[in-house]
Design a protein around this motif. Structure first.
Motif, short mmCIF file in Angstrom:
data_model
loop_
_atom_site.label_atom_id
_atom_site.label_comp_id
_atom_site.label_asym_id
_atom_site.label_seq_id
_atom_site.Cartn_x
_atom_site.Cartn_y
_atom_site.Cartn_z
N MET A 186 -2.43 1.35 2.57
CA MET A 186 -3.02 1.38 1.23
C MET A 186 -2.60 0.14 0.42
O MET A 186 -3.40 -0.42 -0.34
CB MET A 186 -2.53 2.65 0.52
N GLY A 187 -1.32 -0.26 0.59
CA GLY A 187 -0.85 -1.46 -0.13
C GLY A 187 -1.70 -2.67 0.23
O GLY A 187 -2.11 -3.45 -0.64
N ILE A 190 -5.31 -2.26 -1.22
CA ILE A 190 -5.32 -2.51 -2.67
C ILE A 190 -5.18 -4.01 -2.96
O ILE A 190 -5.83 -4.55 -3.86
CB ILE A 190 -4.18 -1.71 -3.34
N ALA A 191 -4.33 -4.67 -2.17
CA ALA A 191 -4.13 -6.12 -2.37
C ALA A 191 -5.44 -6.88 -2.13
O ALA A 191 -5.82 -7.75 -2.91
CB ALA A 191 -3.04 -6.62 -1.43
N LEU A 219 -3.06 3.80 -15.00
CA LEU A 219 -1.63 4.15 -14.92
C LEU A 219 -1.30 5.31 -15.87
O LEU A 219 -0.51 6.19 -15.52
CB LEU A 219 -0.77 2.93 -15.24
N LEU A 222 -2.30 8.49 -14.30
CA LEU A 222 -1.33 8.87 -13.26
C LEU A 222 -0.09 9.51 -13.87
O LEU A 222 0.42 10.52 -13.38
CB LEU A 222 -0.90 7.64 -12.46
N LEU B 190 -7.91 1.30 -8.80
CA LEU B 190 -6.88 0.92 -7.82
C LEU B 190 -5.66 1.85 -7.84
O LEU B 190 -5.30 2.40 -6.79
CB LEU B 190 -6.50 -0.56 -8.01
N PRO B 191 -5.00 2.07 -8.98
CA PRO B 191 -3.83 2.98 -8.95
C PRO B 191 -4.19 4.42 -8.60
O PRO B 191 -3.44 5.09 -7.89
CB PRO B 191 -3.26 2.88 -10.37
N VAL B 194 -4.65 4.72 -4.78
CA VAL B 194 -3.35 4.70 -4.09
C VAL B 194 -2.67 6.07 -4.22
O VAL B 194 -2.20 6.65 -3.23
CB VAL B 194 -2.41 3.62 -4.69
N ALA B 195 -2.64 6.59 -5.44
CA ALA B 195 -1.95 7.86 -5.68
C ALA B 195 -2.59 9.00 -4.91
O ALA B 195 -1.89 9.93 -4.50
CB ALA B 195 -1.95 8.17 -7.17
N VAL B 204 7.75 5.43 -4.89
CA VAL B 204 6.91 4.99 -3.76
C VAL B 204 5.66 4.30 -4.28
O VAL B 204 5.29 3.21 -3.83
CB VAL B 204 6.50 6.20 -2.88
N LEU B 205 5.04 4.95 -5.25
CA LEU B 205 3.81 4.41 -5.83
C LEU B 205 4.06 3.05 -6.49
O LEU B 205 3.27 2.11 -6.33
CB LEU B 205 3.31 5.41 -6.87
N VAL B 208 4.46 0.37 -3.84
CA VAL B 208 3.17 0.01 -3.24
C VAL B 208 2.38 -0.89 -4.19
O VAL B 208 1.84 -1.93 -3.78
CB VAL B 208 2.34 1.28 -2.90
N LEU B 209 2.33 -0.51 -5.46
CA LEU B 209 1.53 -1.27 -6.42
C LEU B 209 2.10 -2.67 -6.65
O LEU B 209 1.35 -3.65 -6.74
CB LEU B 209 1.42 -0.51 -7.75
N ALA B 212 1.46 -4.71 -3.55
CA ALA B 212 0.03 -5.04 -3.49
C ALA B 212 -0.30 -6.16 -4.47
O ALA B 212 -1.08 -7.07 -4.14
CB ALA B 212 -0.80 -3.80 -3.80
N THR B 215 0.91 -9.45 -2.99
CA THR B 215 0.04 -9.85 -1.88
C THR B 215 -1.31 -10.34 -2.41
O THR B 215 -1.87 -11.32 -1.90
CB THR B 215 -0.18 -8.68 -0.90
#
Lengths: 225, 246
Positions: A186-187, A190-191, A219, A222, B190-191, B194-195, B204-205, B208-209, B212, B215
């Motif tokens: 997923m990383g 997403i990148a 965010l 979330l 995007l977030p 992932v979640a 963890v999230l 990853v973010l 990402a 990258t």
């Protein structure tokens, strides 16, 4: 392997949608992998692979004569493999996405070959086209559509036939946990999607602020959940 | 244009790229789409007017597949109106560039990512697979089919004067508006995606973010030199190898 023939036909139909007919984007990974997952009995797994591949596919837009990966057949292969392997096993998503990416890469090459084949047919029919033959025009169109369907169905069948046993064996010795496996894939997805969003949208005035505002909303959602 | 002919041409437009190739691109597709209209030329399908027109219209042509409808409509009008062949050929050549670039920016770089990202937001919010698919397919194809129908209509009604239709605000300013909307939706999607895929919360999230984002910054710097999907393929393959070997 009873699912091979239906999957090949599905891959043929969805692969045809990428360029030839009807370009309704049923070939997008989000759609194709979900349908393939449902085909083998697990649409939920299919859509997990589809969403991941969709993020990666945002970076490859089908501009004209450029070479791009063929996502229709690829997503069928990836979604079906992951759904068959069962998603609750660590590594299944990773392997499904990997199978999809590998098929998409080869699929891009097969599209180039198809276009060369179509050009060869068109050259052979040139005298008839110059004479105004409606049969030649329709014939070329039907030949191209048929060849594309056969290409995509064959690609799906061969990829599934080769990659499923390898995927099954790989999953048997998979050592990373489920969370780590999903996080890595997923990383990366997403990148790729974020860099594609930046490349595509940053030149539009205010798009950076729109992205930042959207990210803040995402965010916040979330945190609130 | 009679209604049945319109339906015939419109349905053929969905297959305009059926014989796409590196020699005449969608030229044969344009001839294929125009064929039902050209049957109305004097002498029918066996007449010299039909044969000359089908030959002319099957030559090299390039355009975005959806906006090619504009060209097909305009060329149909021109052929039935008896416009001289040289003028039609000049018109075809002039139309290629604008119909390609406008369509690419509006559809491939705007509408498609926008609809795709919106569907990913629904996915991230936990919508059922069928709902996610319906959101994407209905929204995308509402725009797609409307664009093709508009193109055929405007091409047919304006004929060789269709160039002014390309100044339509949707075509001129639409890509920029869509880019802003898609950028905002990308930020939300995007977030959430992932979640939804990675189990667990918080640290963890965040890892990853952040990974990402770093990258993605590297990928943006390497733009044009590295393709994202190929990099993902190589890195995921390496990850799988490590997982199997350790």
């Amino acid at each position: 392997m009873r699912e091979l023939l239906p999957l090949a036909l599905l891959g043929g139909a969805l692969g045809l949608d990428v360029v030839c007919f009807p370009q309704m984007m049923i070939s997008r990974p989000l759609v194709a992998a979900t349908i393939a997952g449902a085909f083998v009995g697990d649409a939920t797994t299919g859509i997990l692979v589809g969403a991941t591949l969709e993020l990666i596919a945002l970076a490859t837009l089908p501009f004209g004569a450029s070479r791009y990966p063929e996502w229709g057949s690829a997503a069928v292969v990836g979604g079906a493999i992951a759904a068959t392997l069962q998603m609750d096993r660590a590594g299944a998503l990773t392997i499904g996405v990997l199978a999809g990416l590998a098929t998409a890469w080869v699929g891009g090459w097969t599209l180039v070959k198809l276009r060369q084949f179509n050009a060869w047919l068109a050259r052979r029919q040139r005298p008839a086209l110059d004479a105004g033959s409606r049969g030649a025009v329709a014939g070329l169109q039907i030949a191209g559509l048929t060849a594309d369907f056969v290409r995509a169905a064959t690609l799906t069948a061969v990829s599934y036939l080769l990659l499923f046993p390898v995927s099954y064996a790989t999953l048997g010795v998979w050592s990373f946990g489920d969370r780590t496996s999903r996080a890595v894939v997923m990383g990366l997805a997403i990148a790729v999607a974020a860099s594609a969003a930046w490349t595509n949208f940053h030149s539009a005035r205010g798009a950076r602020w729109c992205f930042a505002a959207g990210l803040a909303v995402g965010l916040l959602v979330l945190v609130a959940r | 244009m009679p209604a049945l002919t319109w339906v015939n041409v419109f349905s053929r437009l969905l297959a305009i790229q059926g014989s796409w190739n590196y020699e005449n691109l969608i030229g044969n597709g344009v001839g294929f789409c125009l064929e039902p209209v050209l049957r109305q030329l004097p002498g029918g399908t066996h007449g010299p007017a039909f044969k000359a027109a089908i030959s002319r219209e099957s030559a090299y042509f390039n355009a975005h597949p959806y906006l090619a409808a504009v060209a097909v409509g305009a060329l149909a009008r021109a052929e039935l109106s008896g416009v001289p062949a040289e003028r039609i050929e000049r018109f075809r050549t002039a139309l290629c560039g604008p119909l390609g670039s406008v369509g690419d920016r509006l559809v491939w770089a705007g509408w498609l990512p926008f609809c795709s990202l919106l569907a990913l937001v629904a996915f991230g919010l936990g919508a059922r697979p069928l709902a996610v698919l319906l959101i994407f397919l209905l929204l995308y194809n509402a725009g797609h089919l409307a664009l093709r129908a508009w193109g055929l209509h405007v091409g047919w009604t304006r004929g060789l004067g269709v160039a002014s239709a390309l100044a339509n605000p949707v075509l001129r300013q639409g890509p920029a508006h869509l880019a802003r909307a898609a950028a905002a939706i990308a930020g939300v999607a995007l977030p959430l995606t992932v979640a939804h895929v990675v189990p667990g919360r918080g640290s963890v999230l965040a890892v990853v973010l952040i990974a990402a984002a770093l990258t993605a910054a590297v990928l943006v710097r390497l733009h044009g030199r590295v393709e994202g999907y190929k990099l993902a393929l190589v890195l995921i393959a390496l990850f799988a190898l490590v997982s199997v070997a350790r």
